[in-house]
Each structure stands twice: as C-alpha cells, then as structure tokens.
Write an enzyme that holds these catalytic residues in place. Structure first.
Site, PDB file in Angstrom:
ATOM      1  N   CYS A  70     -15.668   7.670  46.706  1.00  5.67           N
ATOM      2  CA  CYS A  70     -16.088   6.995  48.162  1.00  5.67           C
ATOM      3  C   CYS A  70     -16.600   5.742  48.049  1.00  5.67           C
ATOM      4  O   CYS A  70     -16.940   5.176  46.851  1.00  5.67           O
ATOM      5  CB  CYS A  70     -17.015   8.004  48.917  1.00  5.67           C
ATOM      6  SG  CYS A  70     -16.775   9.350  49.120  1.00  5.67           S
ATOM      7  N   GLY A  74      -2.704  -1.321  51.787  1.00  7.40           N
ATOM      8  CA  GLY A  74      -2.032  -0.192  52.092  1.00  7.40           C
ATOM      9  C   GLY A  74      -2.647   0.653  53.238  1.00  7.40           C
ATOM     10  O   GLY A  74      -2.086   1.329  53.992  1.00  7.40           O
ATOM     11  N   HIS A  89      -2.415  -4.850  45.253  1.00  7.99           N
ATOM     12  CA  HIS A  89      -3.170  -4.879  44.193  1.00  7.99           C
ATOM     13  C   HIS A  89      -3.214  -3.419  43.270  1.00  7.99           C
ATOM     14  O   HIS A  89      -3.736  -3.242  42.072  1.00  7.99           O
ATOM     15  CB  HIS A  89      -4.790  -4.669  44.803  1.00  7.99           C
ATOM     16  CG  HIS A  89      -5.524  -3.526  45.317  1.00  7.99           C
ATOM     17  ND1 HIS A  89      -6.303  -2.733  44.674  1.00  7.99           N
ATOM     18  CD2 HIS A  89      -5.005  -3.095  46.397  1.00  7.99           C
ATOM     19  CE1 HIS A  89      -6.405  -1.746  45.593  1.00  7.99           C
ATOM     20  NE2 HIS A  89      -5.911  -1.978  46.511  1.00  7.99           N
TER      21      HIS A  89
HETATM   22  N1  PLP Z   1      -2.525   4.848  49.653  1.00  9.73           N
HETATM   23  C1  PLP Z   1      -2.694   5.238  48.471  1.00  9.73           C
HETATM   24  C2  PLP Z   1      -1.953   6.339  47.895  1.00  9.73           C
HETATM   25  C3  PLP Z   1      -3.887   4.694  47.647  1.00  9.73           C
HETATM   26  O1  PLP Z   1      -3.953   5.097  46.495  1.00  9.73           O
HETATM   27  C4  PLP Z   1      -4.415   3.430  48.332  1.00  9.73           C
HETATM   28  C5  PLP Z   1      -5.573   2.984  47.699  1.00  9.73           C
HETATM   29  O2  PLP Z   1      -6.068   3.512  46.757  1.00  9.73           O
HETATM   30  C6  PLP Z   1      -4.098   3.232  49.543  1.00  9.73           C
HETATM   31  C7  PLP Z   1      -3.339   4.026  50.443  1.00  9.73           C
HETATM   32  C8  PLP Z   1      -5.017   2.011  50.399  1.00  9.73           C
HETATM   33  O3  PLP Z   1      -4.473   0.753  49.995  1.00  9.73           O
HETATM   34  P1  PLP Z   1      -5.439  -0.701  50.226  1.00  9.73           P
HETATM   35  O4  PLP Z   1      -6.607  -0.315  49.029  1.00  9.73           O
HETATM   36  O5  PLP Z   1      -4.534  -1.678  49.700  1.00  9.73           O
HETATM   37  O6  PLP Z   1      -5.692  -0.510  51.573  1.00  9.73           O
END
Ligand code: PLP
Length: 364
Positions: A317, A73, A194
């Site tokens: 964090c 993400g 994930h």
């Molecule tokens: N966006 C949101 C709202 C998330 O909760 C997260 C992960 O916690 C991410 C993006 C980031 O995704 P990734 O862990 O696959 O990089």
C-alpha cells in the site's frame, strides 16, 4: 554482510529511467513549452508530443490519433471505465480498476491466476439487453504480482459476442511481451511510462477511433477534448524516448524468462518450503512470485533488503503497510497470500542478478 551495489529486482513497481529517457527530457527542458501555442516555442513543444505519440503507437500497433496521454496508468484505467455504469472485471486487477468500479462484477480466477472464462460467459449471457450498451469488460493483460498472462483474445471474443465494450490494463505487458493492438478487438487500453524506463506520472489510454469517451478532466480541450490540461511535455517526451528504446526489451525479457526459470528451479531445489505461484501458465518472463512457508512477506523483504536486494511483498500500500495480496487470495493461496514476495526484473537486469538472489534465498 551486504553486497556493495544493491540489486534492484522490483521492476513491476517501477523501473530506473533509461539513459535515452533522461537525454530526451534534458533536450526538451527549458524553453516555454505549451504545445497549444501557435508561436515557434509552442510548435517545437507540439513536435515533441506528436513524436512521442507516434513512438508509442508504433510500439503497440495502434493508430497514432488513438493515443490519449494521461497522468499514468491509474488515470488511464479510471478514464476507460468512466463512461460505463456496469463493469465486469477480474478479482486480480490493480486497485485503479477495482476502486474505480466498486460495484463491478468480479470474475474469479483459477489457482494458477487465470480468469475463469466460463463465469465470464455466464455473466455476459445473463446480462439484460438494456444494460449491454453501458457495460464494459475490463481484464488486465498480465498481472503485476504473478506475471500471469490472461487469455485476452478469448475474453474479448466473449465480450463482443455479448455486444459489450472492452478494455485491457496492459501496464505490465508493455515492453515485456509483444503487443499488437491491431490484432485485438479492444476499445480501450491502458499504459504507463514508468514501467518501461520512462518517467512516472505519465501514461496513455488508447481509445479506438469512433469510441466515445467520457472525459474525467474538462477544460481547455487538449488531447482532442479527451483529456484537458496543458500537456506534461517532459513526461510525454520521456515516455516517447522510453517507447523507442523499449523495442528491444521483448527479446531481453524472453531471455530473462530462462534466468527466472533457473532461479525458481534453484530455490525450489534448495528449499522444500518454497511455494511458487502461476508457474503452470504463460507468464511475463521477468516475474517470479513465491512464498516461503511460515515466513511473513515483510520479514522476507526486509531480510533481502539487508542482503542487498530490492524486491516487494505482494501488493504494497502507499502507506508502506503490507496487507495480504488480494491477487493471491483470489487464487486460493490462503495464509500464503501474506507470505509471498515478488521478484521482477527490468530492462537493466542481468542473469547474475537472479543467480545471486537464488543463492541468498537458499540461505535465508
Ligand atoms: N495497472 C497495473 C497493472 C499496475 O501494475 C500499475 C502500477 O503499479 C498501474 C495500473 C498504475 O499505473 P501508474 O503507477 O502509472 O498510475
């Protein structure tokens, strides 16, 4: 006295791998697997990648060719914004948006955690004509800390009226609520495996056909030149299997909303010092965010860990150091922003998990 099996209620952070994911990865593991190779090994690998692309596109209602696999993400969010010099986003986004666009105009949210549409309208209206082409409005579908669902259709409409590009981080929405991208006028959408029982380190950016994309990674031209680098075959295969299995999750999450609501009623009745966040708004059914007045979130998380429950404290964090949640701060929570904890169920969560946690919270 800790209970025998710890109960995992931190699924907005990550979810356990599904049996289907593990089986699919095991099946693809072993042979040389470069999907760009023309020989039979390469063609077999290509089949796995395209099956997964198809599975995700069916789950979210987009064109198969619009799916660009990324490392998660975070990369999907960075990639979506990369071609834009001006970003309008909300104050409650994930850091992968906020840190990718440090100069962004930040939309405030209400006390319930919903983006202020009047401010968005104002910013869009006042934008000089020569900046519109390079401006993108990026608002998440559902917040990772509170579960509050944003009025995305209205947000997109305001952006479109101003001639702006649109992106939504739907990482938390996937598998928890119905998504049909065909009905939403979005140019870019981010997902992560994930959060739905797939592996970490794999995600996708949906890029609407015809939309130009400024690649972050340049090289071999994989993913139709949109994301270079030999495909993460095992990750993509696992993502595809998780996407197929996640079809059943929306109904499970709808049911979970009832367990979560009972949990909140129960802890509220047991303790007058409980403050719940986002309860007046449409929310993901799996998420409960609350503070116990006067108790630091780390203390609560540790006490619950000892009691056999894995939950999280606001935004943790990577160093493990917990700071006051920027989401709850934006909602005007004041000192409660450092006292909140998040409970989040997943595909494996049962009603008794919420019920047992309610009993423990009542007695803390
Ligand atoms: N966006 C949101 C709202 C998330 O909760 C997260 C992960 O916690 C991410 C993006 C980031 O995704 P990734 O862990 O696959 O990089």
């Amino acid at each position: 006295m800790p209970i025998a099996e710890p109960i995992y209620l931190d699924n907005n952070a990550t979810t356990p791998l599904r049996a289907e994911t593990i089986a699919a990865i095991q099946q693809a593991m072993g042979p040389p697997a470069n999907p760009s190779s023309v020989h039979s090994f390469g063609r077999q690998a290509r089949l796995h990648v395209e099956d997964a692309r198809q599975a995700l596109s069916v789950l979210v209602g987009c064109q198969t060719q619009d799916v660009v696999f990324t490392s998660g993400g975070t990369e999907a969010n960075n990639l979506a914004l990369s071609g834009f010099s001006n970003v309008i986003t909300s104050a409650i986004e994930h850091d992968s948006i906020l840190k990718a666009a440090p100069q962004a105009s930040l939309l405030p949210v209400t006390g319930d955690g919903v983006v202020d549409l009047a401010v968005l309208k104002q910013i869009v209206t006042m934008l000089p004509a020569n900046q519109r082409e390079k401006t993108i409005v990026s608002v998440m579908a559902a917040n990772n800390e509170t579960g509050v669902i944003q009025p995305l259709a209205e947000i997109v409409e305001i952006a479109r009226d101003g001639g702006l590009a649109t992106h939504s981080d739907m990482v938390q929405m996937l598998g928890k609520a119905h998504i049909d991208l065909a009905t939403l006028d979005l140019d870019f959408v981010s997902f992560s495996a994930h959060k739905i029982g797939g592996p970490s380190g794999i995600g996708a950016l949906i890029v609407r056909s015809g939309m130009s994309l400024t690649s972050l990674l340049r090289g071999g031209g994989q993913e139709q030149g949109r994301r270079s680098g030999t495909e993460n075959l095992l990750g993509i295969t696992g993502f595809g299997a998780a996407a197929v299995a996640a079809f059943g999750d929306v109904a499970h999450h709808r049911q979970m909303a009832g367990w979560r609501d009972d949990f909140e009623v129960s802890i509220g009745a047991a303790r007058p010092d409980v403050v719940l966040f986002g309860t007046g708004m449409p929310r993901l059914g799996n998420t409960s965010c609350f503070a116990i007045a006067g108790k630091a979130s780390e203390t609560l998380v540790m006490a619950l860990d000892i009691a056999g429950f894995a939950v999280s404290a606001g935004s943790a964090c990577s160093s493990g150091k917990v700071t006051a949640s920027h989401v709850l701060t934006a909602m005007g929570a004041g000192e409660k922003a450092a006292q909140a904890i998040r409970v989040s169920g997943g595909w494996q969560t049962r009603k008794e998990d919420f019920d047992r946690l309610a009993q423990v919270v009542a007695g803390l």
